[in-house]
Write an enzyme that holds these catalytic residues in place. Structure first.
Site, short mmCIF file in Angstrom:
data_model
loop_
_atom_site.label_atom_id
_atom_site.label_comp_id
_atom_site.label_asym_id
_atom_site.label_seq_id
_atom_site.Cartn_x
_atom_site.Cartn_y
_atom_site.Cartn_z
N ASP A 1 -45.27 7.39 -38.86
CA ASP A 1 -44.63 6.18 -38.08
C ASP A 1 -43.40 5.64 -38.33
O ASP A 1 -42.89 4.71 -37.84
CB ASP A 1 -45.93 5.05 -37.98
CG ASP A 1 -45.89 4.42 -39.38
OD1 ASP A 1 -45.26 4.71 -40.40
OD2 ASP A 1 -46.79 3.62 -39.62
N ASP B 1 -44.90 5.33 -43.62
CA ASP B 1 -44.59 6.71 -44.32
C ASP B 1 -43.47 6.53 -44.94
O ASP B 1 -42.79 7.69 -45.13
CB ASP B 1 -44.97 7.49 -43.22
CG ASP B 1 -46.62 7.46 -42.81
OD1 ASP B 1 -47.48 7.42 -43.63
OD2 ASP B 1 -46.76 7.87 -41.37
N ASP C 1 -48.92 12.72 -40.24
CA ASP C 1 -49.62 11.60 -40.66
C ASP C 1 -50.63 11.60 -39.52
O ASP C 1 -50.38 11.95 -38.23
CB ASP C 1 -49.05 10.20 -40.69
CG ASP C 1 -49.69 9.14 -41.07
OD1 ASP C 1 -50.42 9.17 -41.93
OD2 ASP C 1 -49.52 8.23 -40.34
#
Length: 827
Positions: free
Chosen positions: A723, A727, A528
């Site tokens: 995180d 997510d 991410d």
């Protein structure tokens, strides 16, 4: 001598040589030495009166004077400060009463370390008094007492003093000192050691007398001589069997009653078979006795258990140190005690204000209300560098204050604090069993009955082929004791504890031990963007001057335009201007529009805003071709007198170690992809900077999960790094979920492991560690299966004796333990 103008507020001695002050409850007190100051603190904490004159009548005051913490006379005080006057007026330096304590000299003496648990400490002054008392004691090289954790550590010379004497000296001060593990576990350990020592001593005597008895095979022994040798052997062997092996039999009986067989079942069967057969031989006046076999079997098993316990303690040492981060007391501030008063940690509640000083460990997460200094967060993050903290910053429980005093408002307490959450997660991870471990335990339930059946079958076959009852019994006992189910039972648990412990040392919180196994199957890492590979904070990355104005001048003009705005970009510009001390200017006619701000500077029009706001100025500029590939929302333009004079580039800064992490993963053969909810251009730009080819922007949480599912459909094993909260769908979908800790509640993360330092490079650390742990598990299981596969047939063939068999079984267990310890040694 001149009459002193001031005197110590505790002992009354003059402040001629030094002056130590303390501010307590709004008053300033003066002391002649640090000892008086610390004892004064103790008496203030423990007494109901604040009259220093009454303190001199307390037992604590007299005891501290007796041991030298508080000076008895002005001469003694002068000696402490090393003033010339003291040298001339003091007694001879060679007087035993005036000798200073010897310092630790590693070249002349061998010192041992001792850790103690101390109860009944009221405040840090107590810790100081204990520390100083120990330093003045003979045979103590160094001493350190931590009030927050109730622990004392000292180096002592075993020639001069002993742990019992050190404990007694602390107890004489009115405290209760004990070894950290003193309690049920420590009593069990002592009993186990005594049991082994007694068994070993008696077994050596059994072996010695047995050798004399075996001489009857070469010379004729009378019946009377056989009895004289046999009965002492029987008595000593009986003590070993029924005292030394009592715990083994209890576990065996408990296992049988619960239909759960174990190594103890085999040991019990082997030892009692040899023992009762030997009783039959004893009553028959035979010299074919095997009391030595049964005794040695029990003694070697006890030795193995002692070594195993020591190895487990070493493996669990890091975990024990981590669990000790939870302090037992806290200094809570109130209206009555504005500077705080120590109470039990369990009294701390969310919203309370507490205070911490140097060398204390934070009992809770919180917001710093006052104070500035540095803290050590290495126990949480694995990062040894001190972290500077000031008012307005948030601070984590488990951190140790290196320098400074902080007043903190508690936000996360107990199980809700960072340390509390980590301890809960680690305890759960240690308690979980892997699928293979469950299979191994189920296999053990069948392993022991099969071995007993093989042993019984071996004995019957020997009898069938004409061997004597004695030979058949010995061969059956050998088969029983050589098998080692414990190697199967400890192969994975030992590696699990070592792996989780090592990961914690590196600042990686493991939730599921299967992560170690899963890490070896990965093909793809999906990262991410925001908060994972970048800092997660919108900041001014660069200023591009277009014309004669410098970066600092542009920053001052921009801050002058934005100073009345509350936009995120305005706040960042003003912060950077203050940081670089850019000079602000006075503007007239400031107009705030939807996508920009305009004003007048010395008769010239000055504007700042988006590309659309300054479209005309940008269209006339030829110096902006380099910005064509920049994302729209990361550029802020400024013009002066109708010409573009500067460009401000904003963005989320890439973490320093991200590029190195990506490169390391790619060199190791992993595919790396970047995925984000930000727009596609921004995501691809950042991916290009890090050397990532595949980048997808504008993805919602469920779309991230769909992307991972598509990779898995192609046969890939995928790790998602994010995180842990935003997510969550993608992490649940992934084969391995890795969360980068961002300060959120750890219990809300849908991750298999958490990088507590937030450093992407920890991914590489875990991959390397996972390979090592997995190798150790495979080695341990492989050695265990191979050992039993080879040793049992050899024992059935009659090539081994029970003594050799039990020694082989012991070495097999120790090889698994030793192999796991190598994991710690190489770290």
């Amino acid at each position: 001598m001149n009459k002193p103008a001031e005197s110590c507020d505790l002992c009354g001695l003059p402040l001629r040589y030094q002056k130590v002050t303390a501010h307590i409850s709004g008053k300033t007190f003066c002391f002649c030495c640090m000892g008086c100051k610390q004892v004064f603190y103790m008496l203030m904490e423990s007494s109901h009166t604040a009259d220093p004159d009454s303190f001199r009548e307390t037992e604590l005051f007299k005891k501290c004077q007796e041991i030298g913490i508080i000076p008895k006379s002005e001469t003694e005080l002068a000696e402490r400060t090393g003033t010339p006057e003291a040298v001339t007026t003091a007694p001879s330096a060679t007087s035993p009463a005036q000798e200073l304590p010897k310092q630790k000299d590693p070249y002349n003496e061998t010192y041992l370390s001792l850790n103690l648990h101390v109860h009944q400490m009221w405040c840090p002054a107590c810790a100081w008094v204990i520390e100083e008392t120990l330093k003045k004691s003979p045979g103590i090289g160094s001493a350190s007492c931590n009030f927050a954790t109730d622990r004392v550590r000292c180096d002592y010379s075993p020639v001069i003093t002993s742990p019992q004497e050190i404990i007694a000296s602390i107890n004489d001060l009115g405290y209760e000192a004990s070894l950290p593990s003193e309690g049920r576990e420590d009593k069990d350990r002592k009993a186990e050691l005594i049991r082994f020592v007694v068994s070993a001593f008696l077994t050596m005597n059994v072996m010695m007398l047995s050798f004399a008895l075996y001489s009857g095979f070469f010379t004729e022994l009378s019946r009377d001589n056989v009895y004289k040798l046999s009965w002492p052997i029987f008595v000593m062997a009986s003590v070993v069997i029924f005292y030394g092996g009592s715990n083994i039999y209890r576990r065996a009986l408990a296992g049988i009653s619960a239909a759960g067989f174990s190594m103890e079942t085999l040991i019990t069967a082997g030892a009692f078979s040899a023992y009762f057969y030997s009783i039959y031989g004893l009553l028959s006046a035979s010299i074919h006795l095997y009391f030595d076999t049964s005794s040695m079997l029990i003694t070697l098993v006890l030795l193995g258990k002692l070594l195993e316990r020591r190895a487990k303690d070493e493996v669990q040492e890091d975990l024990a140190n981590f669990f000790a981060l939870r302090p037992t007391k806290v200094r809570i501030c109130s209206e009555i005690y504005p500077e705080g008063r120590y109470v039990d940690y369990q009294h701390l509640r969310k919203g309370d204000t507490f205070r911490v000083e140097e060398n204390e460990i934070l009992p809770a997460d919180g917001l710093i209300l006052g104070g500035e200094g540095s803290v050590d967060e290495s126990s949480l993050t694995g990062e040894p560098l001190p972290v500077v903290k000031k008012a307005g910053d948030r601070i984590k429980s488990g951190s140790r204050v290196i320098q400074g005093i902080f007043t903190i408002k508690a936000e996360g307490v107990g199980a809700d604090s960072v340390v509390g959450q980590m301890i809960t997660i680690m305890e759960q991870a240690l308690g979980k069993k892997t699928p293979f471990e469950g299979k191994a335990e189920r296999a053990l339930q069948w392993f022991v009955p099969i071995v007993l059946a093989l042993a019984g079958g071996t004995g019957l076959v020997c009898l069938f082929f004409g061997h004597t009852l004695e030979e058949a019994l010995i061969r059956a006992v050998t088969v029983t004791v050589i098998s080692c189910p414990c190697t199967l039972g400890i192969a994975i648990p030992m590696a699990r504890v070592a792996g989780i412990s090592l990961a914690g040392r590196k600042g990686i919180l493991v939730r599921d031990f299967t992560s170690f196994e899963q890490a070896g199957r990965l093909d793809v890492f999906v990262l991410d963007k925001t908060g994972t590979v970048t800092m997660g904070q919108w900041s001014l990355l660069k200023i591009l001057p277009v014309g004669s104005l410098s970066e600092k001048e542009l920053l001052g003009l921009a801050a002058s335009l934005e100073k009345e705005s509350d936009h995120l970009i305005a706040a960042e510009i003003i912060r950077e201007a203050a940081k670089h001390r850019a000079e602000l200017v006075t503007l007239q006619g400031v107009e705030v529009c939807e996508n920009g701000i305009s004003a007048v500077l010395e008769g010239k029009k000055i504007r700042i805003g988006s590309r659309g706001f300054l479209a005309d100025e940008i269209g006339r500029s030829s110096a902006l071709s380099l910005l064509e590939n920049q994302p729209e929302h990361s550029l802020v333009f400024m013009s002066l007198a109708g010409e573009v004079c500067g460009v401000f580039i904003f963005g989320d800064e890439i973490k320093p170690t991200t590029t190195q992490t990506v490169k390391t993963l790619q060199e190791a053969g992993y595919q790396v992809a970047l995925i984000s909810g930000d727009d596609n251009l921004t995501t691809k730009t950042i991916a290009a900077e890090m050397g990532i080819d595949e980048a997808l922007g504008g993805r919602l949480p469920q779309e991230k999960a769909n992307y991972i599912a598509a990779l898995q459909a192609r046969g890939c094993q995928v790790a998602m790094v994010g995180d842990g909260i935003n997510d969550a769908p993608a992490m649940v979908q992934a084969d391995l979920a890795i969360a980068v800790h961002s300060g959120s509640h750890l219990g809300k993360e849908a991750a298999d492991l958490t990088l507590m330092r937030g450093d992407p490079l920890q991914i590489c650390d875990f991959i390397y560690l996972a390979k090592r742990v997995k190798n150790k598990v495979n080695q341990n299981l492989g050695c265990s299966f191979l050992y039993n596969l080879v040793s049992i047939p050899i024992a059935m063939s009659g090539l081994l004796t029970p003594l050799i068999a039990v020694s082989a079984m012991l070495l097999s267990s120790l090889s698994v333990i030793g192999n796991t310890l190598l994991l710690l040694r190489k770290d």
